[in-house]
Design a protein around this motif. Structure first.
Motif, PDB file in Angstrom:
ATOM      1  N   LEU A   1       0.387  -1.278   0.272  1.00  5.32           N
ATOM      2  CA  LEU A   1      -0.046  -0.063   0.231  1.00  5.32           C
ATOM      3  C   LEU A   1       1.003   1.474   0.277  1.00  5.32           C
ATOM      4  CD1 LEU A   1      -3.017   1.187   0.343  1.00  5.32           C
ATOM      5  CD2 LEU A   1      -2.798   1.138   2.145  1.00  5.32           C
ATOM      6  N   ALA A   2       2.234   1.190   0.959  1.00  2.00           N
ATOM      7  CA  ALA A   2       2.795   2.018   1.172  1.00  2.00           C
ATOM      8  C   ALA A   2       3.879   2.554  -0.661  1.00  2.00           C
ATOM      9  CB  ALA A   2       3.807   2.438   1.497  1.00  2.00           C
ATOM     10  N   THR A   3       3.927   1.942  -1.328  1.00  2.00           N
ATOM     11  CA  THR A   3       4.599   1.979  -2.688  1.00  2.00           C
ATOM     12  C   THR A   3       3.148   2.494  -4.128  1.00  2.00           C
ATOM     13  OG1 THR A   3       5.344  -0.330  -2.484  1.00  2.00           O
ATOM     14  CG2 THR A   3       5.286   0.357  -4.131  1.00  2.00           C
ATOM     15  N   HIS A   4       2.255   1.959  -3.187  1.00  3.25           N
ATOM     16  CA  HIS A   4       0.828   2.624  -4.904  1.00  3.25           C
ATOM     17  C   HIS A   4       0.940   4.161  -4.264  1.00  3.25           C
ATOM     18  CE1 HIS A   4      -2.884   2.514  -6.640  1.00  3.25           C
ATOM     19  NE2 HIS A   4      -3.590   2.780  -5.457  1.00  3.25           N
ATOM     20  N   ILE A   5       0.493   4.602  -2.562  1.00  6.37           N
ATOM     21  CA  ILE A   5       0.840   5.866  -2.242  1.00  6.37           C
ATOM     22  C   ILE A   5       1.484   6.605  -2.547  1.00  6.37           C
ATOM     23  CG2 ILE A   5       0.348   7.350  -0.420  1.00  6.37           C
ATOM     24  CD1 ILE A   5      -1.414   5.103   1.513  1.00  6.37           C
ATOM     25  N   LEU A   8       0.843   7.585  -6.555  1.00  2.00           N
ATOM     26  CA  LEU A   8       0.059   7.871  -6.597  1.00  2.00           C
ATOM     27  C   LEU A   8       0.460  10.012  -6.466  1.00  2.00           C
ATOM     28  CD1 LEU A   8      -2.738   6.439  -5.313  1.00  2.00           C
ATOM     29  CD2 LEU A   8      -2.913   7.208  -7.608  1.00  2.00           C
ATOM     30  N   ARG A   9       1.771   9.878  -5.229  1.00  5.54           N
ATOM     31  CA  ARG A   9       2.301  11.375  -4.774  1.00  5.54           C
ATOM     32  C   ARG A   9       2.719  11.294  -5.784  1.00  5.54           C
ATOM     33  NH1 ARG A   9       3.185  11.130   1.615  1.00  5.54           N
ATOM     34  NH2 ARG A   9       1.855  13.358   1.110  1.00  5.54           N
ATOM     35  N   ALA A  10       3.547  10.384  -6.491  1.00  5.26           N
ATOM     36  CA  ALA A  10       4.651  10.624  -7.452  1.00  5.26           C
ATOM     37  C   ALA A  10       3.656  11.814  -8.768  1.00  5.26           C
ATOM     38  CB  ALA A  10       5.401   9.594  -7.887  1.00  5.26           C
ATOM     39  N   THR A  11       3.028  11.344  -9.059  1.00  6.44           N
ATOM     40  CA  THR A  11       1.901  11.718  -9.829  1.00  6.44           C
ATOM     41  C   THR A  11       1.053  13.780  -9.849  1.00  6.44           C
ATOM     42  OG1 THR A  11      -0.363  10.742  -9.700  1.00  6.44           O
ATOM     43  CG2 THR A  11       1.096   9.554 -10.652  1.00  6.44           C
ATOM     44  N   ASN A  12       1.354  14.086  -8.118  1.00 10.05           N
ATOM     45  CA  ASN A  12       0.507  15.262  -8.658  1.00 10.05           C
ATOM     46  C   ASN A  12       1.417  15.633  -6.851  1.00 10.05           C
ATOM     47  OD1 ASN A  12      -0.571  17.331  -7.737  1.00 10.05           O
ATOM     48  ND2 ASN A  12      -3.120  16.424  -8.100  1.00 10.05           N
ATOM     49  N   PRO A  13       2.317  16.956  -6.959  1.00 10.21           N
ATOM     50  CA  PRO A  13       3.045  17.182  -6.099  1.00 10.21           C
ATOM     51  C   PRO A  13       2.085  17.808  -4.847  1.00 10.21           C
ATOM     52  CG  PRO A  13       3.454  18.636  -8.225  1.00 10.21           C
ATOM     53  CD  PRO A  13       2.428  17.389  -8.069  1.00 10.21           C
ATOM     54  N   ASN A  14       1.022  18.686  -5.322  1.00  7.41           N
ATOM     55  CA  ASN A  14      -0.211  18.779  -4.644  1.00  7.41           C
ATOM     56  C   ASN A  14      -1.333  17.929  -3.826  1.00  7.41           C
ATOM     57  OD1 ASN A  14       1.113  21.006  -4.326  1.00  7.41           O
ATOM     58  ND2 ASN A  14      -0.540  20.890  -6.944  1.00  7.41           N
ATOM     59  N   GLU A  37       1.604  -1.220  17.343  1.00  5.54           N
ATOM     60  CA  GLU A  37       2.916  -0.341  17.146  1.00  5.54           C
ATOM     61  C   GLU A  37       3.000  -0.453  15.411  1.00  5.54           C
ATOM     62  OE1 GLU A  37       5.279  -1.686  19.790  1.00  5.54           O
ATOM     63  OE2 GLU A  37       4.300  -1.055  21.426  1.00  5.54           O
ATOM     64  N   ALA A  38       2.687  -2.131  15.043  1.00  2.00           N
ATOM     65  CA  ALA A  38       2.902  -2.320  14.033  1.00  2.00           C
ATOM     66  C   ALA A  38       2.191  -2.005  12.898  1.00  2.00           C
ATOM     67  CB  ALA A  38       3.046  -3.424  13.473  1.00  2.00           C
ATOM     68  N   SER A  39       1.329  -1.405  13.175  1.00  3.32           N
ATOM     69  CA  SER A  39       0.076  -0.091  12.430  1.00  3.32           C
ATOM     70  C   SER A  39       0.786   1.379  12.588  1.00  3.32           C
ATOM     71  CB  SER A  39      -1.512  -0.118  12.541  1.00  3.32           C
ATOM     72  OG  SER A  39      -2.076  -1.753  12.629  1.00  3.32           O
ATOM     73  N   VAL A  40       0.732   1.543  13.717  1.00  3.57           N
ATOM     74  CA  VAL A  40       1.170   3.029  13.252  1.00  3.57           C
ATOM     75  C   VAL A  40       2.575   2.448  12.788  1.00  3.57           C
ATOM     76  CG1 VAL A  40       2.357   4.618  15.312  1.00  3.57           C
ATOM     77  CG2 VAL A  40       0.580   3.799  15.543  1.00  3.57           C
ATOM     78  N   GLU A  41       3.480   1.899  12.589  1.00  2.00           N
ATOM     79  CA  GLU A  41       4.485   2.366  12.151  1.00  2.00           C
ATOM     80  C   GLU A  41       4.790   1.559  10.585  1.00  2.00           C
ATOM     81  OE1 GLU A  41       6.570  -1.477  13.676  1.00  2.00           O
ATOM     82  OE2 GLU A  41       7.780   0.044  14.973  1.00  2.00           O
ATOM     83  N   ALA A  42       3.041   1.028  10.092  1.00  2.00           N
ATOM     84  CA  ALA A  42       3.096   1.408   8.770  1.00  2.00           C
ATOM     85  C   ALA A  42       2.038   3.009   8.060  1.00  2.00           C
ATOM     86  CB  ALA A  42       1.920  -0.150   8.847  1.00  2.00           C
ATOM     87  N   LEU A  43       1.793   3.432   9.327  1.00  2.00           N
ATOM     88  CA  LEU A  43       0.792   4.729   8.405  1.00  2.00           C
ATOM     89  C   LEU A  43       2.001   5.564   8.640  1.00  2.00           C
ATOM     90  CD1 LEU A  43      -2.254   4.078  10.459  1.00  2.00           C
ATOM     91  CD2 LEU A  43      -2.319   4.486   8.575  1.00  2.00           C
ATOM     92  N   ASN A  44       2.962   5.461   8.942  1.00  2.00           N
ATOM     93  CA  ASN A  44       4.418   5.880   9.050  1.00  2.00           C
ATOM     94  C   ASN A  44       4.974   6.167   7.417  1.00  2.00           C
ATOM     95  OD1 ASN A  44       3.737   7.364  11.139  1.00  2.00           O
ATOM     96  ND2 ASN A  44       5.350   6.329  12.467  1.00  2.00           N
ATOM     97  N   LEU A  45       5.053   4.887   7.214  1.00  2.00           N
ATOM     98  CA  LEU A  45       5.758   4.144   6.047  1.00  2.00           C
ATOM     99  C   LEU A  45       5.059   4.815   5.129  1.00  2.00           C
ATOM    100  CD1 LEU A  45       7.083   0.421   6.659  1.00  2.00           C
ATOM    101  CD2 LEU A  45       8.721   2.871   5.761  1.00  2.00           C
ATOM    102  N   MET A  46       3.006   4.446   5.150  1.00  2.00           N
ATOM    103  CA  MET A  46       2.887   5.510   3.126  1.00  2.00           C
ATOM    104  C   MET A  46       2.518   6.876   3.632  1.00  2.00           C
ATOM    105  SD  MET A  46      -0.328   3.195   4.417  1.00  2.00           S
ATOM    106  CE  MET A  46      -0.837   2.176   5.882  1.00  2.00           C
ATOM    107  N   GLY A  47       3.542   7.997   4.599  1.00  2.00           N
ATOM    108  CA  GLY A  47       3.203   9.172   4.055  1.00  2.00           C
ATOM    109  C   GLY A  47       2.163   9.196   4.930  1.00  2.00           C
TER     110      GLY A  47
END
Length: 189
Positions: A1-5, A8-14, A37-47
Motif C-alpha cells: 500500500l505504501a508503494t501504491h500511495i 500516486l503522490r509522484a503523479t501530483n505534488p499537491n 504498534e505495527a499499524s502506526v509504523e505502517a502508516l508512517n511508511l505510507m506517508g
C-alpha cells in the motif's frame, strides 16, 4: 500500500494523505497482539500526514493513544519486539475532544507525561498545508457519541463537544489565519 500511495503522490505534488481515524484498535489479532504498534509504523511508511481520532484509537485509553503518537514501550507489556516504538510521524487532530486532568486518573496523566492540571484539547484541532500558495486547513473531529461505544475508563477525563460546534469554531480560527479552503476529517463509524 505504501508503494501504491507513493506512486500516486509522484503523479501530483499537491497531494496530502489523510485518515478519518480508526487506524488501529479495531485491527486484526496480529496487530493488536503488539498493541497496534505495527499499524502506526505502517502508516508512517505510507506517508500519512494527518488523521482524525477515531473511536477505536481510544479503545485502550487516551493515554495509550498519547504513547502511540510520542513513542516508547507499552507500560505493562514493555517492548515486545525489543525496540521502543518511535511514535507516529503524522499528526492526530481532535477539535472536539478536550482533556480535564482534574477528572482523569493521576497515574494515566503521569504515563502520558502531563503534569499541568489545566483543561486542554486532547490533540491539536487542525493542521494547515500549503499547495502552490493555497492554504488548506484540515479539521479533525471524532463522533460525539464515541464514549457510549468505548469502555468508560478509556475516556475518563475527556469531554466530547458537538461536532458541528467544534467544526464551526475551528473554521473561524482558520479563517483568521488566512486559510483559503477547509477539509473536515471526521470518523463517524
Amino acid at each position: 500500500l505504501a508503494t501504491h500511495i507513493a506512486r500516486l503522490r509522484a503523479t501530483n505534488p499537491n497531494t496530502v494523505v489523510v485518515s478519518a481515524g480508526d487506524n488501529f484498535g479495531g485491527t486484526p489479532l496480529l496487530s493488536s497482539l503488539f498493541h497496534d504498534e505495527a499499524s502506526v509504523e505502517a502508516l508512517n511508511l505510507m506517508g500519512l500526514e494527518v488523521s482524525a481520532v477515531g473511536n477505536h484509537e481510544l479503545d485502550e485509553g487516551w493515554w495509550e493513544l498519547y504513547r502511540m503518537t510520542k513513542g516508547g514501550c507499552h507500560p505493562i507489556d514493555g517492548c515486545q519486539d525489543g525496540t521502543p516504538l518511535d511514535g507516529a510521524t503524522f499528526t492526530y487532530l481532535s477539535a472536539n475532544i478536550s482533556l480535564d486532568p482534574r477528572r482523569a486518573d493521576p497515574a494515566r496523566l503521569a504515563a502520558a507525561g502531563i503534569a499541568d492540571t489545566s483543561p486542554r484539547p486532547l490533540f491539536v484541532p487542525y493542521a494547515i498545508k500549503e499547495f502552490e500558495g493555497v492554504r488548506v486547513g484540515f479539521i479533525g473531529l471524532t463522533l460525539q457519541a464515541a464514549p457510549k461505544i468505548i469502555m468508560p475508563e478509556a475516556t475518563k477525563g475527556l469531554t466530547f463537544t458537538p461536532e458541528s460546534e467544534a467544526a464551526n469554531a475551528t473554521a473561524a480560527l482558520l479563517r483568521q489565519r488566512g486559510v483559503d479552503a477547509m477539509v473536515v476529517v471526521m470518523h463517524e463509524g
